[in-house]
Design an enzyme around this catalytic site. Structure first.
Site, PDB file in Angstrom:
ATOM      1  CG  HIS A 185      65.607  68.481  18.525  1.00 63.12           C
ATOM      2  ND1 HIS A 185      65.977  67.365  19.247  1.00 63.12           N
ATOM      3  CD2 HIS A 185      66.468  69.458  18.883  1.00 63.12           C
ATOM      4  CE1 HIS A 185      67.018  67.656  20.007  1.00 63.12           C
ATOM      5  NE2 HIS A 185      67.341  68.912  19.806  1.00 63.12           N
ATOM      6  CB  VAL A 187      65.234  63.561  20.562  1.00 62.10           C
ATOM      7  CG1 VAL A 187      66.662  63.729  21.018  1.00 62.10           C
ATOM      8  CG2 VAL A 187      64.405  64.811  20.882  1.00 62.10           C
ATOM      9  CE  LYS A 188      60.209  67.150  19.668  1.00 65.59           C
ATOM     10  NZ  LYS A 188      61.364  67.925  20.099  1.00 65.59           N
ATOM     11  N   PRO A 189      60.245  62.138  16.054  1.00 74.56           N
ATOM     12  CG  PRO A 189      57.919  61.854  16.156  1.00 74.56           C
ATOM     13  CD  PRO A 189      59.011  62.816  16.516  1.00 74.56           C
TER      14      PRO A 189
END
Length: 385
Positions: A185, A187-189
């Site tokens: 997604h 916002v993920k790493p």
């Protein structure tokens, strides 16, 4: 800033995309493949290498990764899974979708990660799966969970949606459980816009995961039950279309090249926050075990008194900070309440969540952004003391 002008909004997280991602997508769009082609295979190979796993299967969301992995590990009607309530609901939802019973165990008060002792108490004879979460990017207690899984003959699935690039006792996330589920997604790493992946070493489990993300379809003649013509294919079990296309895997490949830089920036911002807010009496700051390299997917502070959480939330939002809460414990949601789950059953997780606020932290933050957050939080939290 003119008087009356609202402060600029700074979200708690944001993707970091640049020319490399644009060029990678453009190359795919100009090529022969748009859906499942060579870029998927290249992304899977790069993911497997990064996670020190034999194989990776790319899917179209973190939820799809959890669903496919839980299916591959044998979660089904008549079995149960044990997991944390301090997670996004998808972790538990996939168990219900597979017809299994979901049992929640409480968390460690310092990290928010699943407590191994509480998990041990929640295991029952029908338990098939143990699913710790690397909350906020801090790897779970994997040594203890490996021993627990082996002792109870259950399989171990890592919900590593927050922790790609983190390590536990020198081992990378992706090599710590029977299977590992990732999320991409924004916002993920790293991001692929939407997407996820399963990492693992066991050939049979990975075959089941790969087949599940393609309708349960089998195309390998060595695995077919009936010999047929060259176009012959068979459905061996009920799966779904969870494939991730080439055009999105192109973004993922470019993002993987930048992961170390992303992690370094996240860790630098987290260190600055920890230093700056160490003396604030009204706050508890996130803990980090000495044997982990934290991924710092999110930075979660906690007010010491739950009654102060809403005033602090309102003050920070008014100052333009996109504060969020991770998470409402899964067993407290109305749907789970209707299934009979009880508020009060996981008191540590409930207390943790009632005092938690997620503060902006993402690689694209400027030093000025970081100092703005530090000053705003310090002022607002100081007024609560």
């Amino acid at each position: 800033m003119p008087e009356g002008t609202p402060p600029p909004f700074l979200p708690y997280a944001r993707q970091a995309l640049g020319d490399a991602e644009i060029e990678a997508v453009t190359a795919v769009l100009r090529g022969e493949w748009l859906t499942t082609g060579p870029t998927v295979a290249a992304f899977e190979a790069a993911l497997a290498k990064r996670g020190a796993a034999r194989e990776a299967v790319a899917v179209n969301s973190g939820t799809a990764a959890l669903h496919s992995a839980a299916f591959a590990l044998g979660l089904e009607h008549g079995t149960s899974m044990v997991t944390s309530p301090l997670t996004f609901a998808a972790t538990a939802n996939v168990g219900l979708h597979l017809g299994a019973t979901v049992r929640f165990a409480d968390v460690d008060a310092a990290t928010g990660n699943l407590d191994p002792e509480a998990a041990a108490e929640a295991l029952t004879p029908d338990s098939r799966l143990l699913v710790p979460i690397d909350y906020a990017g801090h790897p779970a207690a994997w040594t203890e969970f490996r021993k627990l899984a082996d002792a109870h003959d259950v399989r171990l699935l890592a919900d590593a949606a927050h922790s790609l690039g983190a390590t536990y006792r020198g081992r990378p996330v992706g090599s710590l459980a029977d299977l590992t589920a990732l999320s991409f997604h924004p916002v993920k790493p790293i991001t692929t816009a939407e997407g996820g992946a399963i990492l693992g070493d066991d050939e049979e489990w990975m075959f089941r995961a790969r087949s599940f993300q393609t309708h349960g379809m089998v195309r390998d003649p060595a695995r077919m039950e009936t010999a047929g013509d060259p176009w012959h294919q068979e459905i061996h079990f009920l799966g779904l279309n969870y494939r991730l296309p080439d055009v999105l895997c192109a973004i993922g490949l470019a993002q993987l090249e930048r992961l170390d830089g992303f992690l370094a920036r996240r860790r630098a911002i987290a260190a600055r926050y920890l230093e700056a807010w160490a003396g604030l009496a009204s706050l508890e700051l996130p803990a980090s075990a000495p044997h982990v390299e934290h991924g710092w997917h999110i930075f979660v502070i906690r007010v010491r008194d739950a009654a102060l959480r809403r005033p602090l939330f309102d003050a920070l939002r008014a100052a333009g900070l996109g504060i969020q809460v991770h998470y409402e414990p899964v067993h407290t949601h109305p749907y789970y309440q209707r299934l009979g789950y009880k508020i009060g059953s996981c008191p540590v997780a409930e207390n943790f969540a009632a005092r938690a606020l997620t503060i902006p932290l993402f690689p694209a933050m400027t030093d000025a952004d970081v100092e703005r957050v530090i000053e705003t939080v310090a002022e607002a939290a100081g007024s609560l003391a």
